[in-house]
Design a protein around this motif. Structure first.
Motif, PDB file in Angstrom:
ATOM      1  N   ALA A  13       3.568   3.952   7.459  1.00  0.00           N
ATOM      2  CA  ALA A  13       3.454   2.518   7.175  1.00  0.00           C
ATOM      3  C   ALA A  13       3.471   2.226   5.686  1.00  0.00           C
ATOM      4  O   ALA A  13       3.721   1.097   5.265  1.00  0.00           O
ATOM      5  CB  ALA A  13       2.159   1.988   7.786  1.00  0.00           C
ATOM      6  N   GLU A  14       3.205   3.246   4.882  1.00  0.00           N
ATOM      7  CA  GLU A  14       2.995   2.988   3.458  1.00  0.00           C
ATOM      8  C   GLU A  14       4.192   3.325   2.571  1.00  0.00           C
ATOM      9  O   GLU A  14       4.398   2.710   1.522  1.00  0.00           O
ATOM     10  CB  GLU A  14       1.772   3.779   2.951  1.00  0.00           C
ATOM     11  N   HIS A  46       5.698  11.389  15.620  1.00  0.00           N
ATOM     12  CA  HIS A  46       4.670  10.374  15.354  1.00  0.00           C
ATOM     13  C   HIS A  46       5.385   9.164  14.765  1.00  0.00           C
ATOM     14  O   HIS A  46       6.064   9.261  13.748  1.00  0.00           O
ATOM     15  CB  HIS A  46       3.615  10.926  14.391  1.00  0.00           C
ATOM     16  N   HIS A  48       5.792   5.164  13.472  1.00  0.00           N
ATOM     17  CA  HIS A  48       5.488   3.812  12.974  1.00  0.00           C
ATOM     18  C   HIS A  48       6.818   3.077  12.946  1.00  0.00           C
ATOM     19  O   HIS A  48       7.876   3.709  12.831  1.00  0.00           O
ATOM     20  CB  HIS A  48       4.948   3.865  11.543  1.00  0.00           C
ATOM     21  N   SER A  82       1.897   5.046  16.705  1.00  0.00           N
ATOM     22  CA  SER A  82       0.644   4.882  15.977  1.00  0.00           C
ATOM     23  C   SER A  82      -0.096   3.672  16.512  1.00  0.00           C
ATOM     24  O   SER A  82       0.509   2.635  16.788  1.00  0.00           O
ATOM     25  CB  SER A  82       0.960   4.630  14.497  1.00  0.00           C
ATOM     26  N   THR A  83      -1.427   3.798  16.659  1.00  0.00           N
ATOM     27  CA  THR A  83      -2.231   2.587  16.850  1.00  0.00           C
ATOM     28  C   THR A  83      -3.064   2.347  15.583  1.00  0.00           C
ATOM     29  O   THR A  83      -3.963   1.522  15.580  1.00  0.00           O
ATOM     30  CB  THR A  83      -3.176   2.668  18.080  1.00  0.00           C
ATOM     31  N   GLY A  84      -2.714   3.091  14.547  1.00  0.00           N
ATOM     32  CA  GLY A  84      -3.379   2.879  13.253  1.00  0.00           C
ATOM     33  C   GLY A  84      -2.678   1.766  12.491  1.00  0.00           C
ATOM     34  O   GLY A  84      -3.309   0.976  11.782  1.00  0.00           O
ATOM     35  N   ALA A  86      -1.039  -0.328   9.838  1.00  0.00           N
ATOM     36  CA  ALA A  86      -1.278  -0.340   8.397  1.00  0.00           C
ATOM     37  C   ALA A  86      -2.656  -0.934   8.135  1.00  0.00           C
ATOM     38  O   ALA A  86      -3.165  -1.724   8.944  1.00  0.00           O
ATOM     39  CB  ALA A  86      -0.204  -1.165   7.698  1.00  0.00           C
ATOM     40  N   VAL A  87      -3.242  -0.566   7.018  1.00  0.00           N
ATOM     41  CA  VAL A  87      -4.567  -1.086   6.642  1.00  0.00           C
ATOM     42  C   VAL A  87      -4.525  -2.616   6.646  1.00  0.00           C
ATOM     43  O   VAL A  87      -3.561  -3.218   6.169  1.00  0.00           O
ATOM     44  CB  VAL A  87      -4.949  -0.565   5.242  1.00  0.00           C
ATOM     45  N   THR A 106      -1.833   7.628  18.810  1.00  0.00           N
ATOM     46  CA  THR A 106      -2.939   8.039  17.945  1.00  0.00           C
ATOM     47  C   THR A 106      -4.175   7.176  18.212  1.00  0.00           C
ATOM     48  O   THR A 106      -4.065   6.018  18.616  1.00  0.00           O
ATOM     49  CB  THR A 106      -2.564   7.920  16.451  1.00  0.00           C
ATOM     50  N   ASP A 108      -7.533   6.528  15.884  1.00  0.00           N
ATOM     51  CA  ASP A 108      -8.193   6.842  14.606  1.00  0.00           C
ATOM     52  C   ASP A 108      -9.699   6.821  14.786  1.00  0.00           C
ATOM     53  O   ASP A 108     -10.255   5.897  15.372  1.00  0.00           O
ATOM     54  CB  ASP A 108      -7.706   5.847  13.553  1.00  0.00           C
ATOM     55  N   PHE A 114      -9.216   4.322   2.061  1.00  0.00           N
ATOM     56  CA  PHE A 114      -7.813   4.711   2.173  1.00  0.00           C
ATOM     57  C   PHE A 114      -7.170   4.264   0.868  1.00  0.00           C
ATOM     58  O   PHE A 114      -6.717   3.128   0.750  1.00  0.00           O
ATOM     59  CB  PHE A 114      -7.205   3.997   3.389  1.00  0.00           C
ATOM     60  N   GLU A 143      -7.295  11.174  15.428  1.00  0.00           N
ATOM     61  CA  GLU A 143      -7.023  11.315  13.985  1.00  0.00           C
ATOM     62  C   GLU A 143      -8.341  11.349  13.227  1.00  0.00           C
ATOM     63  O   GLU A 143      -9.115  10.389  13.276  1.00  0.00           O
ATOM     64  CB  GLU A 143      -6.214  10.117  13.466  1.00  0.00           C
ATOM     65  N   PHE A 145      -9.963  11.884   9.474  1.00  0.00           N
ATOM     66  CA  PHE A 145      -9.688  11.912   8.035  1.00  0.00           C
ATOM     67  C   PHE A 145     -10.867  12.494   7.259  1.00  0.00           C
ATOM     68  O   PHE A 145     -10.802  12.678   6.062  1.00  0.00           O
ATOM     69  CB  PHE A 145      -9.408  10.493   7.523  1.00  0.00           C
ATOM     70  N   GLU A 226       5.807  10.373   6.288  1.00  0.00           N
ATOM     71  CA  GLU A 226       4.576   9.566   6.295  1.00  0.00           C
ATOM     72  C   GLU A 226       3.533  10.174   5.361  1.00  0.00           C
ATOM     73  O   GLU A 226       2.781   9.459   4.702  1.00  0.00           O
ATOM     74  CB  GLU A 226       4.008   9.476   7.721  1.00  0.00           C
TER      75      GLU A 226
HETATM   76  N1  KMH Z   1      -1.220   3.959   8.117  1.00  0.00           N
HETATM   77  C1  KMH Z   1      -2.582   4.380   8.112  1.00  0.00           C
HETATM   78  C2  KMH Z   1      -3.456   3.276   7.603  1.00  0.00           C
HETATM   79  C3  KMH Z   1      -2.219   6.441  12.575  1.00  0.00           C
HETATM   80  O1  KMH Z   1      -0.994   6.464  12.610  1.00  0.00           O
HETATM   81  O2  KMH Z   1      -2.915   6.353  13.597  1.00  0.00           O
HETATM   82  C4  KMH Z   1      -3.058   4.813   9.433  1.00  0.00           C
HETATM   83  C5  KMH Z   1      -2.255   5.820  10.154  1.00  0.00           C
HETATM   84  C6  KMH Z   1      -2.938   6.498  11.268  1.00  0.00           C
HETATM   85  O3  KMH Z   1      -1.105   6.085   9.878  1.00  0.00           O
END
Ligand code: KMH
Ligand code: ZN
Length: 275
Positions: A13-14, A46, A48, A82-84, A86-87, A106, A108, A114, A143, A145, A226
């Motif tokens: 996401a970043e 994985h 996004h 992903s269910t994470g 983006a922040v 996922t 988290d 972060f 997940e 961290f 990622e």
């Molecule tokens: N992008 C991160 C804030 C996930 O995929 O579950 C969270 C993340 C975790 O990437």
């Protein structure tokens, strides 16, 4: 030793195109990257997704387009949305891809710093996500961290919100969370409940050292844009597949065999048919 499951985290996401021009963004690019990664040895993708402007989104339509494109191109790897997200995204926004009934997603396992931001995953959010996955028989990838995140997952297990088989992803090196080091990797692995399987992902320059140690320790490995956009110091990676191929070469050198998507499903106890 168990065969090695390689996860390719192909987009995230970043990361932006200007960070690495080879970053896949559209459904077709994601599918092409997934297929190349699978051919190189990945058995989990994985995922996004991004909108037309390249911004992270959790909208179902973008996940559906990527899933459809992957299916059409012949991807057989486990697609793990992903269910994470983006922040800063709401829980409702983040949880959308479970509606597509994937084999995995996922989950988290705790609130962490972060970078300069805060990635919010309080227990009530985690319970909601775990229940949604359990209801649909989606295997959560837990997940973690930081070390404390593992105990949140154990708490969910006690509350019967997780399946019998637990699978963790230990993410080391997010700025603000647990730094990457061999000592920290060992520390986290020792905290895992008996019988759990685990993947490790090192961020940035730690992607390769974490992968190497994990191969030797019997865990599974995650690589991809990622987490890291470089192949070596100052040299941008050409593709996700290039990063996967290197893990395969190293695993071959130490006689660790690579799991196919079918073998990965067996190891992870996934018996949900592909929808
Ligand atoms: N992008 C991160 C804030 C996930 O995929 O579950 C969270 C993340 C975790 O990437
Ligand atoms: Zn992610």
């Amino acid at each position: 030793m168990e065969k090695l499951i390689i996860s390719a985290a192909i987009c995230g996401a970043e990361v932006r195109r200007k960070d690495n021009p080879n970053l896949p963004l559209t459904a077709n690019e994601l599918a092409k990257a997934a297929l190349e990664a699978e051919k190189a040895g990945a058995s989990i993708i994985h995922l996004h997704v991004r909108d037309e402007k390249g911004r992270p989104t959790q909208q179902i339509k973008y996940f559906k387009s990527a899933f459809d494109a992957m299916k059409e191109m012949g991807v057989t790897a486990i697609i793990q949305p992903s269910t994470g997200g983006a922040v800063g995204m709401s829980w409702e926004e983040r949880l959308q891809p479970v509606e597509l009934n994937p084999e995995m997603a996922t989950l988290d396992c705790g609130t962490v710093n972060f970078g300069d931001e805060i990635f919010v995953n309080d227990l009530s959010l985690m319970r909601r996500f775990a229940a949604a996955m359990e209801e649909r028989k989606i295997l959560p990838e837990l997940e973690c961290f930081d070390a404390g995140n593992i105990f949140n997952a154990i708490q969910l297990k006690k509350e019967r919100l997780l399946p019998d088989h637990l699978h963790f992803n230990l993410v080391l090196g997010v700025p603000g969370a647990l730094p990457a080091s061999v000592k920290n990797l060992l520390f986290m692995v020792e905290l895992l409940p008996e019988g759990a399987t685990w993947t490790a992902a090192g961020i940035g320059q730690w992607q390769l050292p974490v992968a190497i140690h994990t191969i030797l320790m019997g865990g599974h490995v995650r690589v991809g844009f990622e987490d890291n956009i470089y192949y070596s110091k100052g040299v941008k990676a050409e593709s996700n597949a290039q990063l996967v191929s290197r893990v395969v070469r190293i695993a071959n050198e130490v006689s660790r065999k690579i799991a196919s998507p079918l073998e990965a499903r067996k190891i992870l106890n996934i018996n949900k048919g592909r929808e």
